[in-house]
Design a protein around this motif. Structure first.
Motif, PDB file in Angstrom:
ATOM      1  N   ARG A 189     -20.010  -4.410  -9.307  1.00  0.00           N
ATOM      2  CA  ARG A 189     -18.794  -4.058  -8.560  1.00  0.00           C
ATOM      3  C   ARG A 189     -17.857  -5.268  -8.449  1.00  0.00           C
ATOM      4  O   ARG A 189     -18.257  -6.316  -7.939  1.00  0.00           O
ATOM      5  N   LEU A 190     -16.660  -5.118  -8.932  1.00  0.00           N
ATOM      6  CA  LEU A 190     -15.615  -6.155  -8.868  1.00  0.00           C
ATOM      7  C   LEU A 190     -16.056  -7.466  -9.523  1.00  0.00           C
ATOM      8  O   LEU A 190     -15.514  -8.530  -9.216  1.00  0.00           O
ATOM      9  N   ALA A 191     -17.058  -7.351 -10.399  1.00  0.00           N
ATOM     10  CA  ALA A 191     -17.507  -8.560 -11.105  1.00  0.00           C
ATOM     11  C   ALA A 191     -16.311  -9.156 -11.820  1.00  0.00           C
ATOM     12  O   ALA A 191     -15.469  -8.446 -12.350  1.00  0.00           O
ATOM     13  N   GLY A 192     -16.230 -10.440 -11.815  1.00  0.00           N
ATOM     14  CA  GLY A 192     -15.098 -11.102 -12.450  1.00  0.00           C
ATOM     15  C   GLY A 192     -13.988 -11.401 -11.468  1.00  0.00           C
ATOM     16  O   GLY A 192     -13.193 -12.302 -11.685  1.00  0.00           O
ATOM     17  N   ALA A 193     -13.920 -10.629 -10.397  1.00  0.00           N
ATOM     18  CA  ALA A 193     -12.883 -10.890  -9.392  1.00  0.00           C
ATOM     19  C   ALA A 193     -13.487 -11.615  -8.182  1.00  0.00           C
ATOM     20  O   ALA A 193     -12.767 -12.252  -7.418  1.00  0.00           O
ATOM     21  N   VAL A 194     -14.814 -11.482  -8.022  1.00  0.00           N
ATOM     22  CA  VAL A 194     -15.477 -12.092  -6.861  1.00  0.00           C
ATOM     23  C   VAL A 194     -15.388 -13.612  -6.950  1.00  0.00           C
ATOM     24  O   VAL A 194     -15.734 -14.208  -7.957  1.00  0.00           O
ATOM     25  N   GLU A 195     -14.889 -14.230  -5.889  1.00  0.00           N
ATOM     26  CA  GLU A 195     -14.725 -15.684  -5.903  1.00  0.00           C
ATOM     27  C   GLU A 195     -15.861 -16.399  -5.180  1.00  0.00           C
ATOM     28  O   GLU A 195     -16.145 -17.560  -5.457  1.00  0.00           O
ATOM     29  N   GLU A 196     -16.466 -15.728  -4.222  1.00  0.00           N
ATOM     30  CA  GLU A 196     -17.593 -16.334  -3.499  1.00  0.00           C
ATOM     31  C   GLU A 196     -18.635 -15.268  -3.260  1.00  0.00           C
ATOM     32  O   GLU A 196     -18.300 -14.092  -3.088  1.00  0.00           O
ATOM     33  N   ALA A 197     -19.905 -15.695  -3.243  1.00  0.00           N
ATOM     34  CA  ALA A 197     -20.966 -14.740  -2.940  1.00  0.00           C
ATOM     35  C   ALA A 197     -21.973 -15.400  -2.012  1.00  0.00           C
ATOM     36  O   ALA A 197     -22.252 -16.603  -2.132  1.00  0.00           O
ATOM     37  N   TYR A 198     -22.478 -14.591  -1.092  1.00  0.00           N
ATOM     38  CA  TYR A 198     -23.496 -15.078  -0.157  1.00  0.00           C
ATOM     39  C   TYR A 198     -24.696 -14.156  -0.252  1.00  0.00           C
ATOM     40  O   TYR A 198     -24.544 -12.941  -0.347  1.00  0.00           O
ATOM     41  N   ALA A 199     -25.875 -14.750  -0.200  1.00  0.00           N
ATOM     42  CA  ALA A 199     -27.098 -13.960  -0.237  1.00  0.00           C
ATOM     43  C   ALA A 199     -27.809 -14.091   1.104  1.00  0.00           C
ATOM     44  O   ALA A 199     -28.033 -15.211   1.584  1.00  0.00           O
ATOM     45  N   VAL A 200     -28.136 -12.932   1.703  1.00  0.00           N
ATOM     46  CA  VAL A 200     -28.920 -12.944   2.932  1.00  0.00           C
ATOM     47  C   VAL A 200     -30.382 -12.944   2.514  1.00  0.00           C
ATOM     48  O   VAL A 200     -30.840 -12.068   1.785  1.00  0.00           O
ATOM     49  N   ASP A 201     -31.116 -13.957   2.994  1.00  0.00           N
ATOM     50  CA  ASP A 201     -32.476 -14.170   2.500  1.00  0.00           C
ATOM     51  C   ASP A 201     -33.325 -14.633   3.677  1.00  0.00           C
ATOM     52  O   ASP A 201     -33.106 -15.730   4.201  1.00  0.00           O
ATOM     53  N   GLY A 202     -34.268 -13.789   4.099  1.00  0.00           N
ATOM     54  CA  GLY A 202     -34.975 -14.104   5.342  1.00  0.00           C
ATOM     55  C   GLY A 202     -33.944 -14.017   6.466  1.00  0.00           C
ATOM     56  O   GLY A 202     -33.172 -13.068   6.530  1.00  0.00           O
ATOM     57  N   THR A 203     -33.898 -15.041   7.290  1.00  0.00           N
ATOM     58  CA  THR A 203     -32.873 -15.010   8.350  1.00  0.00           C
ATOM     59  C   THR A 203     -31.666 -15.865   7.987  1.00  0.00           C
ATOM     60  O   THR A 203     -30.734 -15.963   8.771  1.00  0.00           O
TER      61      THR A 203
END
Ligand SMILES: Nc1ncnc2c1ncn2[C@@H]1O[C@H](COP(=O)(O)OP(=O)(O)OP(=O)(O)O)[C@@H](O)[C@H]1O
Length: 346
Positions: A189-203
């Motif tokens: 989804r919106l790949a190529g337009a996403v400028e930042e990504a965050y992963a929720v992992d544990g807490t």
């Protein structure tokens, strides 16, 4: 380049109930103005919790949230059993966000039309199908052009045309300087337009780094190379700057952006290659400023429209898809939920 932050979380933690387990703990992050941000994570990891805090509809158990832009939120589950028609509800939401009655009604109608739900203006929300309810859920967040748009699985349940329309709406928001934070089960989804990504992992919430990109770099070109990209070669009037929305959505690629405009005047455009994609040469003599733009596919309609409707308009020489540059493997994602066709029952 760091952008101004519209909202910032400092040491944020959230647990449900005084003795409940921590869902999030020690979260520090900021959302930059005009930035498209993806939030990832396994089922139940706390993505919705994070989005609700960013949207300001939930408060953290500890830590601080600073900044409160004009925010609109599409929740994972839209409470459709409200005593409104679709138009009445959207008009109400637009007025809550500060629009005058006439402007609120016009905006409500336009957004329902854009999502293919113009036939349901007077339909009570409770009579709408799941898909049409989702169109209303999405439209209510867009009616007043929020500074921060928070989308929790907002594409789920929309038909194909409405999903593409939501992609365009997201592109418009970011080009106009708004920030968009989203969760979606589809890693493309919106790949190529996403400028930042965050992963929720544990807490904890980790800022995802992309191969070859420093986690703090504002590198739009690098972001675009990770997803479907369109290369547009365009010729503008002498001395013209790219229309603002185009400059905000696209990256001028080096081959043409930095070449003197005069080098193309009265000459045949020879074409060039970008990442293996060749741009067709045009037979027409090219005069004026020739610019080669790299645009995320989700933004290409918007960019073409802005070029062609500029005063005076820019000439579009070629439009081509560029191959996706292989990037890091996407984060594990749950299986896509079945899509519904969005038909409403009257
Ligand atoms: N209102 C609530 N009361 C109690 N527990 C909650 C509440 N909301 C969320 N939780 C719990 O918090 C954890 C994180 O939930 P959350 O919905 O934020 O995760 P998620 O990553 O969005 O999940 P999914 O991918 O399934 O939508 C889960 O264990 C969930 O059960």
């Amino acid at each position: 380049m760091e952008r101004d932050l519209v909202v910032r979380l400092g040491g944020v933690g959230r647990r449900y109930g005084v003795r409940g387990p921590w869902v999030l703990r020690g979260v520090d992050l900021g959302i930059g103005a005009g930035t498209l941000v993806r939030v990832e994570g396994a089922n139940g990891s706390g993505k919705s919790t994070l989005l609700r805090i960013l949207a300001g509809i939930d408060t953290p158990s500890e830590g601080r949230v600073s900044g409160r832009p004009r925010t609109a939120f599409v929740p994972e589950r839209f409470p459709a059993a409200m005593p409104f028609t679709a138009l009445g509800y959207l008009t109400h939401m637009a007025r809550v966000h500060g629009l005058a009655r006439g402007a609120a009604e016009r905006s409500a109608e336009q957004w329902l039309e854009r999502f293919g739900a113009g036939g349901f203006l007077r339909t009570p929300l409770s009579h709408l199908s799941k898909g049409s309810s989702q169109k209303v859920a999405v439209a209510q967040a867009l009616v007043a052009a929020p500074d921060l748009l928070v989308l929790d699985e907002a594409w789920t349940g929309l038909d194909t045309a409405a999903r593409a329309e939501l992609d365009r709406a997201v592109a418009e928001r970011t080009v106009e300087g708004g920030s968009v934070v989203f969760v979606d089960h589809d890693p493309r989804r919106l790949a190529g337009a996403v400028e930042e990504a965050y992963a929720v992992d544990g807490t904890v919430v980790k800022r995802r780094t992309f191969e070859g990109t420093s986690p703090t770099a504002d590198d739009r070109e690098s972001a675009m190379r990770r997803g479907p990209t369109v290369v547009i070669v365009t010729r503008g009037p002498h001395g013209a700057e790219l229309p603002g929305p185009v400059a905000a959505a696209a990256v001028e690629t080096a081959a043409h952006a930095h070449a003197p405009a005069s080098s193309y005047e009265g000459t045949r455009y020879e074409g060039t290659t970008y990442e293996g994609a060749s741009c067709e040469a045009t037979d027409a003599p090219v005069a004026g400023r020739v610019t080669r733009l790299m645009v995320p596919e989700s933004h290409s309609d918007l960019v073409l429209r802005e070029l062609l409707t500029a005063r005076p308009p820019w000439h579009v020489v070629t439009v081509e898809r560029a191959p996706v540059v292989p990037g890091p493997a996407p984060a594990p994602a749950p299986a896509p939920a079945p899509e519904t066709d969005g038909r409403a029952h009257r």
